[in-house]
Write an enzyme that holds these catalytic residues in place. Structure first.
Site, PDB file in Angstrom:
ATOM      1  CB  THR A 165      26.107 -10.965  17.274  1.00  0.00           C
ATOM      2  OG1 THR A 165      26.980  -9.835  17.198  1.00  0.00           O
ATOM      3  CG2 THR A 165      26.215 -11.742  15.965  1.00  0.00           C
ATOM      4  CG  PHE A 197      25.437 -16.309  16.331  1.00  0.00           C
ATOM      5  CD1 PHE A 197      26.652 -16.510  15.696  1.00  0.00           C
ATOM      6  CD2 PHE A 197      25.390 -15.426  17.405  1.00  0.00           C
ATOM      7  CE1 PHE A 197      27.789 -15.851  16.111  1.00  0.00           C
ATOM      8  CE2 PHE A 197      26.526 -14.761  17.833  1.00  0.00           C
ATOM      9  CZ  PHE A 197      27.739 -14.976  17.184  1.00  0.00           C
TER      10      PHE A 197
END
Length: 370
Positions: A271, A273
């Protein structure tokens, strides 16, 4: 004619085209000098449309192809004019004033509770800051807006589940600066107060986490329910018959049993960020740029913009479109590309787009940590 003879003819034609192209660009520069004195705008959409329509009509079956060639030449001509006219002075000044020293924040806002992946990203980037753990993404942005937190950390995309649309909507709403990015490996587990996986009937997690584990969850046929974060899901998993898709850290903090590990569909699941703040900061190692803008409803408008990045030798790494609130089928575009705003060619492009495109915002120039 043989293939070699045809290629020779093409080479001869190309040799004639290049001097004409350079001559045309010189004319564009002369136009800019005239406009400098008169204050006339670089972009004349009415004139360009008429020229393109005429070219397409005269080109017959190659009308579409001819339109692209001429549109590209016009785009490059506008770029040359913007450079001579000193486009985007406001943006240029902002970039030149930007500090190269990243802040040492006292408080950083992120989604979820202790043990969430957002919390883990925050600790990796700012281990000495106080975490401000919030229930939803909008609260993270609002905390940065009202000064409750110096910075915010939000997930924007996952390598298997795709973009986090809500976060992109908030980025386009608040238009904060992006100061940094982190690509974090994501490993999900199935955790519960139960010790027997066969007693599970319902699984909670954030919608993104549920999508990242679709194969595992479908194979067991459990009911899935979304919640605000993976850490919040770990709280729900304290109930009988309930499990959570969460991190090992969140499971251990709640004293849950690990019923299965690495349940994500993709082994290399990651992921991305972003770090958001109110001020522009461009660190010395900045190598990625983010910006957003909207486009007029005209043929080839997006293609024309993307062509300019190619002409500047810049590599696009992300493009996202999001609907503009209150507008019918009108969109903002979000772009990531590699580069440094401190390089004149790149800054010149940004300044030209700043003056030419509706709703343009330079979101930041930063470094992404893998």
């Amino acid at each position: 004619m043989t293939l070699e003879e045809i290629r020779s003819e093409i080479d001869e034609i190309d040799a004639q085209l290049l001097p004409l192209f350079l001559r045309r660009m010189k004319c564009a520069e002369k136009v800019a000098e005239i406009k400098k004195g008169t204050g006339r705008a670089v972009f004349d959409p009415v004139r360009e449309k008429k020229i393109l329509d005429d070219v397409a009509a005269k080109a017959g079956s190659y009308g579409g192809e001819a339109r692209i060639v001429y549109s590209t030449m016009m785009t490059m001509s506008r770029a040359a004019q913007h450079r001579i006219l000193g486009a985007g002075k406001e943006l240029r000044d902002a970039v030149e004033r930007a500090s190269s020293v990243l802040p040492s924040p006292k408080a950083v806002a992120c989604l979820g509770q202790s043990g969430s992946f957002s919390h883990e990203a925050m600790l990796r980037l700012y281990p000495n800051a106080k975490p401000l753990l919030l229930d939803d993404f909008s609260a993270v942005f609002e905390a940065v807006a009202d000064g409750s937190a110096s910075l915010g950390i939000v997930p924007v995309e996952n390598s298997s589940a795709g973009s986090v649309g809500e976060v992109y909507d908030l980025i386009l709403k608040y238009r904060f600066s992006i100061l940094g990015a982190l690509s974090l490996p994501i490993r999900h587990c199935l955790a519960s107060a139960e010790t027997d996986i066969h007693k599970i009937h319902t699984v909670y997690s954030h919608p993104q986490a549920l999508r990242q584990c679709t194969g595992f969850l479908r194979a067991h046929g459990w009911e899935t329910k979304p919640c605000s974060s993976t850490a919040a899901a770990a709280e729900e998993a304290e109930k009988p018959g309930v499990a959570a898709v969460c991190s090992l850290c969140a499971a251990k903090e709640r004293g849950l049993n690990i019923l299965a590990e690495d349940i994500q569909d993709v082994s290399g699941n990651r992921t991305r960020f972003l770090v958001i703040g109110r001020e522009i900061v461009i660190p010395a190692d900045a190598d990625k740029i983010s910006l957003c803008f909207s486009l007029p409803h005209t043929i080839g408008s997006l293609s024309g913009v993307l062509t300019r990045f190619a002409a500047a030798g810049l590599n696009l790494t992300k493009i996202e479109s999001r609907p503009i609130p209150g507008k019918n089928f009108e969109y903002d575009f979000y772009l990531d590309f590699t580069g440094s705003a401190r390089e004149e060619r790149t800054l010149g492009l940004l300044c030209a787009l700043h003056d030419e495109l509706p709703r343009f915002t330079f979101l930041g120039n930063y470094h992404e940590i893998e």
